[in-house]
Scaffold this motif. Structure first.
Motif, PDB file in Angstrom:
ATOM      1  N   ASP A  66       0.842  -1.188   0.000  1.00  0.00           N
ATOM      2  CA  ASP A  66       0.000   0.000   0.000  1.00  0.00           C
ATOM      3  C   ASP A  66       0.882   1.245   0.000  1.00  0.00           C
ATOM      4  N   THR A  77       5.623   3.193   2.237  1.00  0.00           N
ATOM      5  CA  THR A  77       5.075   1.886   1.894  1.00  0.00           C
ATOM      6  C   THR A  77       5.764   0.824   2.730  1.00  0.00           C
ATOM      7  N   GLY A 106      -2.116  -2.106   4.912  1.00  0.00           N
ATOM      8  CA  GLY A 106      -2.748  -0.809   4.708  1.00  0.00           C
ATOM      9  C   GLY A 106      -2.221   0.245   5.660  1.00  0.00           C
ATOM     10  N   ASP A 150      -6.461  -3.683   5.730  1.00  0.00           N
ATOM     11  CA  ASP A 150      -6.429  -2.312   5.221  1.00  0.00           C
ATOM     12  C   ASP A 150      -7.226  -1.408   6.159  1.00  0.00           C
ATOM     13  N   GLY A 208      -9.794  -4.196   1.062  1.00  0.00           N
ATOM     14  CA  GLY A 208      -9.618  -2.747   1.003  1.00  0.00           C
ATOM     15  C   GLY A 208     -10.704  -1.970   1.737  1.00  0.00           C
ATOM     16  N   ASN A 254      -7.206  -3.407  -2.417  1.00  0.00           N
ATOM     17  CA  ASN A 254      -7.336  -2.087  -1.793  1.00  0.00           C
ATOM     18  C   ASN A 254      -8.157  -1.130  -2.658  1.00  0.00           C
ATOM     19  N   SER A 330      -2.933  -2.142  -4.753  1.00  0.00           N
ATOM     20  CA  SER A 330      -3.440  -0.828  -4.349  1.00  0.00           C
ATOM     21  C   SER A 330      -3.200   0.166  -5.471  1.00  0.00           C
TER      22      SER A 330
END
Length: 370
Positions: A66, A77, A106, A150, A208, A254, A330
């Motif tokens: 993500d 990230t 996430g 997430d 997500g 995501n 993502s």
């Protein structure tokens, strides 16, 4: 000699048949009937518009799942090894911002400048600007998180996080998808009281999460059901849920709102005909789970992201059938570009969003930086 070979062959066949039909597996598949796949039709028509303009953090680590941006425009990230990287978009400097000791998935920033992280192993975390972290929550309603996945933060500060599966942890996602037992949850964490509660359960691999910019609803992807659910947070329907979009052409991962009030959905793989065919056949799903991993259904290397409007209607899709851009988990829109994460690749992909409507501002303001 021939007779002996025949007997040995029969014995081996009997052993193989017994193994494939009787050997215990950790999943207890539930029959279900998926809707017919839409295929590459309409807004999902096959195209080659998902073209990488550059790659970031090449070779830094595996699985930049993500992406989040702080108020200064730095990119963050997380990787398999637990590290969270910070990339200065101004000069390209890369540093290790923190290491959660788990698997950061996430992430997003709160209004205190903390990076809030869903760590698959450790739960809901807050990482302070100096890189030190603390655990905010490890469970909800008396049940530990099985697979924190997430999250997003509502305008009122509430953190919404998906617990993908309370039965199968990180790395065992295939088992949850093959079982289809509805073990996923959406939880809400109140930063003022520290209380965590389940606000949606029975989800098919909850994945997500994104909150509408006005805070009226929160969306959560159900990877195992090819759909996204909506939980209303405000208005006459508050507290109820419905299906935001159904029958997606792939496995949704995501999801993120844009400043244009649309939603980007990452699809790590298009739908698999073999998986759909097995859906109403629990016994055969058990047989498949007994096969070597190389013979089980696997994701297709086909880059795929879909944009939906605020009502869940598909607007367009960007694809890379060649697989050069693939396994996208993502997609974040910022500064007229898309930043694509992946749970297995070794770099982030940047795509120039040349198809964005002319004159529309696709830049996220700092208050919604992700």
């Amino acid at each position: 000699m021939v007779r002996r070979l025949v007997l040995v062959s029969m014995l081996l066949a009997a052993i193989a048949a017994a193994y494939l039909t009787m050997w215990p597996v950790p999943a207890a598949p539930v029959a279900w009937d998926p809707p017919p796949a839409p295929g590459f039709t309409g807004p999902y028509a096959l195209n080659s518009d998902l073209v990488a303009s550059k790659r970031l953090l090449v070779g830094f680590g595996i699985g930049p799942e993500d992406v989040a941006f702080d108020s200064d425009g730095n990119l963050y990230t997380g990787f398999h090894e637990g590290a969270i990287a910070r990339l200065s978009m101004a000069d390209g400097e890369v540093t290790v911002f923190a290491n959660t000791g788990g698997r950061p998935l996430g992430m997003t920033f709160d209004d205190r400048g903390r990076l809030i992280v869903a760590d698959a192993f450790r739960g809901l975390l807050a990482v302070r600007p100096d890189g030190t972290s603390s655990i905010l929550a490890t469970g909800a309603d008396g049940l530990l998180f099985g697979f924190a996945d997430d999250l997003d933060i509502a305008p009122d500060g509430t953190i919404y996080m998906s617990d993908a599966s309370t039965k199968f942890g990180y790395g065992a996602d295939v088992l949850d998808l093959m079982e289809h037992g509805g073990r996923g949850r959406l939880v809400a964490y109140d930063p003022e009281t520290g209380a965590t509660e389940v606000v949606l359960d029975g989800l098919q691999f909850a994945n997500g999460v994104t909150v509408a910019p006005d805070g009226s609803f929160v969306l959560v992807a159900e990877t195992g059901a090819y759909r996204i659910r909506r939980l209303w947070l405000d208005g006459p329907a508050a507290g109820t849920s419905d299906v935001f979009v159904d029958n997606l052409p792939g496995f949704p991962d995501n999801i993120n709102f844009t400043a244009r009030n649309t939603v980007w959905v990452a699809l790590p793989s298009p739908r698999l005909a073999s998986v759909d065919a097995l859906a109403p056949r629990p016994f055969l799903r058990k047989v498949v789970l007994r096969l070597p991993a190389a013979l089980q259904p696997a994701p297709i290397r086909h880059g795929f992201v879909v944009e939906l409007d605020r009502d869940g209607n598909p607007v367009r899709s960007l694809q890379d059938p060649s697989g050069e851009v693939s396994l996208v988990t993502s997609v974040m829109e910022r500064d007229h570009r898309l930043f694509l994460g992946s749970h297995k690749e070794s770099s982030l992909v940047v795509v120039d969003d040349v198809a964005a409507a002319a004159g529309e501002d696709t830049t996220l303001d700092d208050s919604r930086a992700r």
